[in-house]
Design a protein around this motif. Structure first.
Motif, mmCIF file in Angstrom:
data_model
loop_
_atom_site.group_PDB
_atom_site.id
_atom_site.type_symbol
_atom_site.label_atom_id
_atom_site.label_comp_id
_atom_site.label_asym_id
_atom_site.label_seq_id
_atom_site.Cartn_x
_atom_site.Cartn_y
_atom_site.Cartn_z
ATOM 1 N N ARG A 198 8.899 5.804 -0.105
ATOM 2 C CA ARG A 198 8.562 6.832 -1.097
ATOM 3 C C ARG A 198 7.604 6.275 -2.141
ATOM 4 N NH1 ARG A 198 8.323 11.389 -2.038
ATOM 5 N NH2 ARG A 198 6.899 10.855 -0.397
ATOM 6 N N LEU A 199 7.898 5.072 -2.636
ATOM 7 C CA LEU A 199 7.032 4.459 -3.635
ATOM 8 C C LEU A 199 5.620 4.253 -3.078
ATOM 9 C CD1 LEU A 199 9.454 1.788 -5.148
ATOM 10 C CD2 LEU A 199 8.649 3.878 -6.259
ATOM 11 N N LEU A 200 5.523 3.765 -1.851
ATOM 12 C CA LEU A 200 4.218 3.541 -1.240
ATOM 13 C C LEU A 200 3.494 4.853 -0.958
ATOM 14 C CD1 LEU A 200 5.136 0.660 1.241
ATOM 15 C CD2 LEU A 200 3.604 0.487 -0.737
ATOM 16 N N ALA A 201 4.227 5.847 -0.472
ATOM 17 C CA ALA A 201 3.599 7.123 -0.113
ATOM 18 C C ALA A 201 3.044 7.852 -1.329
ATOM 19 C CB ALA A 201 4.597 8.013 0.636
ATOM 20 N N VAL A 202 3.841 7.936 -2.413
ATOM 21 C CA VAL A 202 3.354 8.657 -3.592
ATOM 22 C C VAL A 202 2.226 7.889 -4.277
ATOM 23 C CG1 VAL A 202 5.585 9.778 -3.960
ATOM 24 C CG2 VAL A 202 5.060 7.670 -5.195
ATOM 25 N N ALA A 203 2.149 6.580 -4.054
ATOM 26 C CA ALA A 203 1.060 5.775 -4.604
ATOM 27 C C ALA A 203 -0.139 5.734 -3.662
ATOM 28 C CB ALA A 203 1.546 4.347 -4.866
ATOM 29 N N HIS A 204 -0.096 6.573 -2.611
ATOM 30 C CA HIS A 204 -1.146 6.596 -1.582
ATOM 31 C C HIS A 204 -1.349 5.213 -0.990
ATOM 32 C CE1 HIS A 204 -3.055 10.579 -3.236
ATOM 33 N NE2 HIS A 204 -1.855 10.746 -2.683
ATOM 34 N N TYR A 205 -0.247 4.517 -0.841
ATOM 35 C CA TYR A 205 -0.186 3.192 -0.227
ATOM 36 C C TYR A 205 -1.052 2.162 -0.959
ATOM 37 C CZ TYR A 205 2.764 5.057 3.371
ATOM 38 O OH TYR A 205 3.815 5.632 4.021
ATOM 39 N N ASP A 206 -1.159 2.365 -2.279
ATOM 40 C CA ASP A 206 -1.771 1.354 -3.143
ATOM 41 C C ASP A 206 -0.641 0.436 -3.616
ATOM 42 O OD1 ASP A 206 -2.581 0.038 -5.659
ATOM 43 O OD2 ASP A 206 -4.397 1.259 -5.476
ATOM 44 N N TRP A 207 -0.700 -0.822 -3.200
ATOM 45 C CA TRP A 207 0.402 -1.759 -3.451
ATOM 46 C C TRP A 207 0.647 -1.948 -4.943
ATOM 47 C CZ3 TRP A 207 3.445 -3.839 0.354
ATOM 48 C CH2 TRP A 207 4.347 -4.840 -0.040
ATOM 49 N N ASP A 208 -0.441 -2.053 -5.724
ATOM 50 C CA ASP A 208 -0.305 -2.306 -7.158
ATOM 51 C C ASP A 208 0.361 -1.128 -7.878
ATOM 52 O OD1 ASP A 208 -1.494 -4.820 -6.975
ATOM 53 O OD2 ASP A 208 -3.512 -3.996 -7.198
ATOM 54 N N VAL A 209 -0.042 0.099 -7.523
ATOM 55 C CA VAL A 209 0.558 1.286 -8.135
ATOM 56 C C VAL A 209 2.031 1.393 -7.749
ATOM 57 C CG1 VAL A 209 0.503 3.814 -8.269
ATOM 58 C CG2 VAL A 209 -1.641 2.524 -8.218
#
Length: 215
Positions: free
Chosen positions: A21-32
């Motif tokens: 969920r964290l990766l998906a909502v951040a559009h798979y931006d690791w830092d975000v």
């Protein structure tokens, strides 16, 4: 021992779902995603799950339309064999109600088509003795895995955030469109809709917060 293994599996599944969920909502931006992780902990998993299921209505409906016919067919199979389990009947009835609500509210015609096609195929294979029946039996035997994969798929495929999108107006007139992830005095952490970046503003600078879809 088995119950402990089940609890561990659920805990691991919840953790994986949260990471996806964290990766998906951040559009798979690791830092975000890493920044978001500071505002979410394992205790929030239930809220994240419920928010995801309701927020990603169309995808939730389609996944339910895929998995629910299999679960219902498996339950019917058990009932025919004299292995009726009341709690499963209640659970499946609730899920059917959720699917119907999603189809009606969201007018998810793809979900309806998927549900009808999958139901027809599954029950046809189940009642006829053909080459596909052993494979269906294997799916029934590993229904937990099927549900788990659908659950994780939902977590990783939708970028819908588990909290509502809001219009946040600041004291200087600036408007931010995004998702309030955490309010911890004196800061408010916002995940912006445009670009999915983390923006931290002073809570005292926030004049109003309204739902983005309000008229």
């Amino acid at each position: 021992m088995a119950s402990k293994a089940g609890v561990n599996a659920v805990a691991l599944g919840g953790m994986l779902f949260l990471v996806l969920r964290l990766l998906a909502v951040a559009h798979y931006d690791w830092d975000v995603a890493f920044s978001l992780a500071e505002s979410v902990n394992f205790d929030d998993v239930i809220g994240v799950v419920v928010g995801t299921l309701l927020g990603a209505g169309t995808l939730t409906g389609v996944l339910l339309a895929l998995v629910l016919p299999l679960a219902v067919a498996r339950h019917v199979h058990h009932v025919v064999r004299g292995e009726w389990r009341p709690h499963q009947t209640v659970f499946l009835s609730v899920l059917v109600g959720v699917l119907v609500a999603a189809l009606i509210t969201l007018r998810s015609w793809p979900g309806l088509v998927v549900a009808l096609v999958v139901s027809t195929l599954v029950f046809t294979v189940m009642w006829r003795r053909g080459p596909l029946r052993p494979y269906l039996s294997k799916i029934f035997a590993h229904m937990g895995v099927v549900v788990g994969l659908a659950f994780l798929g939902l977590g990783g495929l939708t970028d819908t955030v588990w909290v509502p999108e809001q219009l946040i107006t600041l004291r200087d007139g600036t408007t931010i469109t995004g998702y309030v992830m955490e309010v911890q005095s004196p800061y408010t952490e916002v995940l912006t809709e445009d670009g999915r970046d983390i923006r931290i503003v002073m809570s005292g600078e926030v004049v109003s917060r309204t739902e983005a879809n309000d008229p």
